[in-house]
Structure formats: C-alpha cells, structure tokens
Design an enzyme around this catalytic site. Structure first.
Site, PDB file in Angstrom:
ATOM      1  N   GLN A  16       0.802  -1.222   0.000  1.00 51.65           N
ATOM      2  CA  GLN A  16       0.000   0.000   0.000  1.00 51.65           C
ATOM      3  C   GLN A  16       0.837   1.275   0.000  1.00 51.65           C
ATOM      4  O   GLN A  16       0.349   2.328  -0.387  1.00 51.65           O
ATOM      5  CB  GLN A  16      -0.953  -0.018   1.203  1.00 51.65           C
ATOM      6  N   ARG A  73       3.779   0.088  12.974  1.00 46.10           N
ATOM      7  CA  ARG A  73       3.533  -1.243  12.399  1.00 46.10           C
ATOM      8  C   ARG A  73       3.695  -1.180  10.883  1.00 46.10           C
ATOM      9  O   ARG A  73       3.008  -0.410  10.207  1.00 46.10           O
ATOM     10  CB  ARG A  73       2.118  -1.715  12.761  1.00 46.10           C
ATOM     11  N   HIS A 118       1.048  -9.277   4.439  1.00 47.14           N
ATOM     12  CA  HIS A 118      -0.109  -8.390   4.379  1.00 47.14           C
ATOM     13  C   HIS A 118      -0.634  -8.392   2.940  1.00 47.14           C
ATOM     14  O   HIS A 118      -0.431  -7.450   2.172  1.00 47.14           O
ATOM     15  CB  HIS A 118       0.265  -6.977   4.839  1.00 47.14           C
ATOM     16  N   ASN A 162      -1.629 -10.995   8.287  1.00 47.42           N
ATOM     17  CA  ASN A 162      -2.649  -9.984   8.511  1.00 47.42           C
ATOM     18  C   ASN A 162      -3.986 -10.450   7.939  1.00 47.42           C
ATOM     19  O   ASN A 162      -4.067 -10.791   6.748  1.00 47.42           O
ATOM     20  CB  ASN A 162      -2.267  -8.668   7.821  1.00 47.42           C
ATOM     21  N   TYR A 307     -12.908  -2.347  12.676  1.00 48.43           N
ATOM     22  CA  TYR A 307     -13.348  -1.169  11.926  1.00 48.43           C
ATOM     23  C   TYR A 307     -14.808  -0.792  12.164  1.00 48.43           C
ATOM     24  O   TYR A 307     -15.141   0.372  12.188  1.00 48.43           O
ATOM     25  CB  TYR A 307     -13.126  -1.382  10.420  1.00 48.43           C
ATOM     26  N   GLU A 373      -5.164  -2.434  14.088  1.00 48.07           N
ATOM     27  CA  GLU A 373      -5.699  -1.514  13.074  1.00 48.07           C
ATOM     28  C   GLU A 373      -7.055  -0.996  13.516  1.00 48.07           C
ATOM     29  O   GLU A 373      -7.866  -1.751  14.052  1.00 48.07           O
ATOM     30  CB  GLU A 373      -5.914  -2.216  11.719  1.00 48.07           C
ATOM     31  N   TRP A 417      -5.026   3.080  11.731  1.00 48.50           N
ATOM     32  CA  TRP A 417      -4.845   2.844  10.298  1.00 48.50           C
ATOM     33  C   TRP A 417      -5.312   4.086   9.574  1.00 48.50           C
ATOM     34  O   TRP A 417      -6.486   4.390   9.637  1.00 48.50           O
ATOM     35  CB  TRP A 417      -5.657   1.627   9.807  1.00 48.50           C
ATOM     36  N   GLU A 424      -5.569   1.930  -1.370  1.00 54.89           N
ATOM     37  CA  GLU A 424      -6.583   1.216  -0.590  1.00 54.89           C
ATOM     38  C   GLU A 424      -7.159   0.059  -1.428  1.00 54.89           C
ATOM     39  O   GLU A 424      -8.324   0.018  -1.763  1.00 54.89           O
ATOM     40  CB  GLU A 424      -7.637   2.222  -0.109  1.00 54.89           C
ATOM     41  N   TRP A 425      -6.296  -0.878  -1.785  1.00 54.41           N
ATOM     42  CA  TRP A 425      -6.682  -2.118  -2.480  1.00 54.41           C
ATOM     43  C   TRP A 425      -7.627  -1.838  -3.657  1.00 54.41           C
ATOM     44  O   TRP A 425      -7.315  -0.964  -4.474  1.00 54.41           O
ATOM     45  CB  TRP A 425      -7.243  -3.113  -1.457  1.00 54.41           C
TER      46      TRP A 425
HETATM   47  C1  BGC Z   1      -6.419  -3.967   5.928  1.00 52.47           C
HETATM   48  C2  BGC Z   1      -5.764  -2.718   5.395  1.00 52.47           C
HETATM   49  C3  BGC Z   1      -6.815  -1.830   4.752  1.00 52.47           C
HETATM   50  C4  BGC Z   1      -7.817  -1.441   5.818  1.00 52.47           C
HETATM   51  C5  BGC Z   1      -8.908  -0.493   5.349  1.00 52.47           C
HETATM   52  C6  BGC Z   1      -7.730  -3.732   6.614  1.00 52.47           C
HETATM   53  O1  BGC Z   1      -8.601  -4.742   6.252  1.00 52.47           O
HETATM   54  O2  BGC Z   1      -5.526  -4.690   6.736  1.00 52.47           O
HETATM   55  O3  BGC Z   1      -4.764  -3.097   4.506  1.00 52.47           O
HETATM   56  O4  BGC Z   1      -6.278  -0.736   4.106  1.00 52.47           O
HETATM   57  O5  BGC Z   1      -8.444  -2.606   6.293  1.00 52.47           O
HETATM   58  O6  BGC Z   1      -9.730  -1.083   4.408  1.00 52.47           O
END
Ligand code: BGC
Length: 480
Positions: A16, A73, A118, A162, A307, A373, A417, A424-425
């Site tokens: 990333q 991290r 990761h 991860n 999250y 995170e 995070w 962002e993937w």
């Molecule tokens: C991941 C991160 C990602 C974040 C926000 C997590 O699932 O480890 O790489 O950027 O979520 O989507």
C-alpha cells in the site's frame, strides 16, 4: 487512562505504501498481477509507485516523529526479500531497505511491529497454487525463519499474517482482492486452514529457535466486526449474531486461543448446508492433522483489527448456492443511527470496539490485546480539517480507555490505520485513511498532517506527560 508502556502506533503495509514494484530485483506479487487486469481496481490504478516509501522512507519517519508515536507497524514485502518466494534467492537490497527502516525507527525510539504477510504473496508462489496449496505453510515457515533470523535481533513484536479472513474471503471467494478467485464455499476454507497452519508453524519456529535469544512475541492479526442481535429479545437473532462472530473472529481465534479447532457452530453449519445443497465428498472445512504442529496456544497476544459493527438476524436459509455467507446464514444491517465514514461498509461505531474487547476477554481467557488496526476513511472532496475523523479518534480512544479501566481488558496498544493516505486495495487511491495527506498528484508525494493527525498527536503527548507526572509522583513518594 492507559497503563504505563502503552503502545501508541500507526500502521501501514508494504504494497500500500512502498511502490518500487520492480526496484532492485524485487519479484512481482499477486497484487502487481491483479492490478494489471482491467477492471479489478478503481480506475485501473495500481501500487507501482504508491507513496514511494521505498525511496522516501525518511519522509515517513518524519511523520512518525511528528505524531510522537512509540510504535510503528509495517509489513515486509515477501517478494522484495525473496523474489521467487523461496530462500534460495535472497534480494540483498530488500534486506538493506528493511534494515534501514528498522534501524532508523529504533534510533528515534520508535519500536517496530512487523507483519510478515499483508496480502502480497509472491506471484511465483501463486503460480504453485498459492494459499490453496498445502505446501504454502512450509514455504511461509521458511520465509518467517529468514525474517526472524535477519531482523529478530531488533524486532520484538511480530504479526505472521494480517487478516486471514480477508485473504480467504475477498481473495478466494468474492474475487475482489488478489488473486481474484471466486471459488465459493470451498477455497476460502482451504486458504484459511493453510494460513492457520502457516502461522502455527512460524510461531513454533520462533518458540523453539529464536524466542530465548530474541525475547519477542508473535501473533496473527484477526479482523472482526462487532456483531449484535438486531432484536436483543429474539432468540433467532441472538443465535445469528453468535454465528456471525463464529464465522469471522471465531474462524481464526478458536483454533489459536480456545480449542485448537474451528467453532462447533461453524462446523455444524457448514456440514448442514453441504447436506442441504447436495454437496458430496469430505467436509468443505478441512480438519487439523495430529501429525502437524498444534494450533492451540500459538499466539503471545491477541492482535485485533476492528473497523465497524453490524446488527444481525437470520437470513432464513434462502441461499441456493455454496458460499461462506450461505453457511453463515445471517443478514447484517447497519443501524440507521450509526454515521457512515467515506465508505459504505464503514459505519462508525466506537463502542462496538469496547464490546468486542469485552467479548474477547470473556471468551478467550483474557489475553493481552493490541488493536493493530482501526481507522476512518475520507472519500470525495479533500478535507484537511477532517473534523469527523477527529471525532472518530477521540470517541474510539475514549471507548478503549473504558475497556481498560471499567472492563479490565488487558489492552497493550493501539495502532491507527493508517500513517498516511495510501493504495486502498480495490478502491485504489480514491479512499484516504491517512493521518497524513499524501499529494499523489505531484512526484514529490508530500505528506501533510490532517487535523485528525494533530488530534492523535495531542492524545499521545497528553498520555506521555501524564506518565511523566505519575512517575515523578511515585518517585517523590519513595523519596519521602
Ligand atoms: C487492511 C488494510 C486496509 C484497511 C482499510 C484492513 O482490512 O488490513 O490493509 O487498508 O483494512 O480497508
């Protein structure tokens, strides 16, 4: 409100932020491949350059210092260190890069927490079956040994893998993460299983070869939402919320922390669904072999990525095709009172973190926990004065302190995070999670602190000054 020695961190991952996708003999990873397939990533973007941390690491270090972090991290790119994934070919320049990062951090009094994996498997190993192949566990163990041996004199906090859930489901069932497979209801369980085997082998290696000399700690980062019944008075909703927890947190936490095996509710739900849909053959959920290193007890702390939260009710067994979702048989809804951050899935529920921590304490025998995170995204017009993210961090850290003070959860650290905006993937650069803004429109890729970054820095600075005061107080009490 937090114990002495509490870790205040921020997190990133190699793909990333690093860029340098072909620099100095780095091998390709599955994300390099995935991003080249049209339509996979927002606007067909990729992490070829990202934040260019491979060349601009010093800028990252400045950000880390500006925040006053005690911990950082980061993840290692397997393909940067071992371009074909095996220890037969070591890329010395890759080793040099991470040596510099680790040494620079320590010189600034910042402790590294290092993730070995990761999401970015070397493509060469994907070509050999990737995480669906049982051999991957041995290859991962060799890679882990290489990293412990090379960096373990200085790194004392390790995360093997991860979010195995995300790799298994998003990468092998939904097809929205690399390697983009859609083998519903089968591959995710095989991948999850091999990730657990790989993690356990690496933990055992650390324990038998490195632990005594290096004195570090090893775990895997488990992601989970907090799930609660839509109607707390309804038995079906209570059972559905328990199933949702079992299929996310429990999938990986039960084998490692509780029984050495998958949760019973998960095993029976998968078998029942197989029978209902006429699936023939052995169970889709692999069994752990007694001939292999045990899985139970292979974590020195609980690493939680949290999250968001969901309210849950049963789906009613209406799914006609195999998938992890149909096995789970739940419908998850967002409470209308929860604000949404930039992303539709990211409802902001700070007290969900407190509830999940209490659940972890009660069901997993009170492990030491690091929040590895937690974050808030920004989408659309740029806001340097990101007041909503400021609020988010303040209320999340306040809930965290209640978990510590009132619920007695043994929380050792918190990693936001992310340190800075990054790739962002599948959302590419359209979603910003950073405490620092990165200007992707200019080659300098300047990093500038958001108001929320400043807010976080203030929280850390207050903690440090409170710690100093209480140390002085206890010293003067002793002197008296
Ligand atoms: C991941 C991160 C990602 C974040 C926000 C997590 O699932 O480890 O790489 O950027 O979520 O989507």
């Amino acid at each position: 409100m937090f114990p002495p020695g509490f870790a205040w961190g921020a997190a990133t991952s190699a793909y990333q932020i690093e860029g340098g996708w072909q620099a100095d003999s780095k091998g390709p990873s599955i994300w390099d491949t995935f991003c080249r397939e049209k339509g996979r990533v927002f606007d067909d973007q990729n992490g070829d350059f990202a934040c260019n941390s491979y060349e601009l690491w010093e800028k990252d270090l400045e950000c880390i210092q500006q925040l006053g972090l005690t911990h950082y991290r980061l993840s290692l790119s397997w393909a940067r260190l071992l371009p074909d994934g095996t220890t037969q070919h070591v890329n010395k320049r890759g080793v040099q890069y991470y040596n510099k990062v680790i040494d620079d951090l320590l010189a600034c009094d910042v402790l590294p927490m290092v993730t070995l994996y990761h999401f970015d498997l070397p493509q060469a190993l994907q070509d050999r079956g990737g995480w669906t192949s049982p051999d991957i566990a041995i290859l991962f163990d060799k890679y882990a040994n290489f990293c412990f041996q090379t960096f373990g004199d200085r790194v004392k906090l390790w995360i093997t893998i991860n979010e195995p859930y995300v790799c298994a489901k998003l990468g092998h069932e939904d097809g929205i993460h690399a390697p983009g497979l859609k083998e519903k209801g089968t591959a995710p369980y095989v991948v999850g299983h091999n990730m657990l085997r790989a993690h356990a082998m690496a933990w055992h290696s650390y324990s038998s070869v490195y632990r005594e000399k290096q004195g570090g700690a090893v775990s895997l980062a488990i992601n989970s939402d907090w799930f609660e019944p839509l109607d707390p008075g309804c038995d079906e909703d209570i059972a559905a919320a328990a199933r949702a927890l079992a299929f996310t947190l429990g999938w990986f936490a039960w084998p490692v922390f509780v029984t050495g095996d998958y949760p019973e509710v998960m095993k029976s739900a998968i078998d029942a669904q197989s029978e209902k849909l006429g699936y023939r053959g052995t169970s889709r959920l692999p069994r752990f072999s007694e001939d292999e290193p045990t899985i139970l007890g292979t974590a020195d702390f609980f690493a939680l990525n949290y999250y968001t939260s969901r309210k849950v009710k049963p789906r009613g067994g209406c799914e006609k095709t195999l998938s992890t979702k149909s096995d789970q048989d739940t419908e998850e809804v967002v409470d209308p009172s929860w604000p949404i951050s930039g992303l539709s899935w990211l409802a902001v529920v700070p007290d969900g973190l407190r509830k999940l921590l209490k659940y972890i304490k009660d069901t997993l025998s009170s492990p030491a926990v690091y929040i590895t995170e937690n974050g808030f995204s920004q989408v659309g017009p740029l806001q340097m004065k990101d007041v909503h993210r400021c609020e988010f961090y303040k209320s999340t850290i306040s809930e965290l302190s209640k978990a510590v003070q009132e619920d007695g959860v043994d929380v050792r650290g918190y990693f936001a995070w992310s340190l800075m905006d990054n790739f962002e993937w599948a959302d590419g650069f359209s979603v910003r999670f950073g405490l620092f803004h990165v200007d992707f429109s200019h080659a300098e890729l300047n990093r500038n602190i958001y108001q929320s970054g400043q807010e976080y820095a203030n929280i850390i600075s207050k903690y440090k000054s409170d710690q100093r005061k209480s140390e002085q107080l206890s010293k003067s009490n002793v002197d008296c």
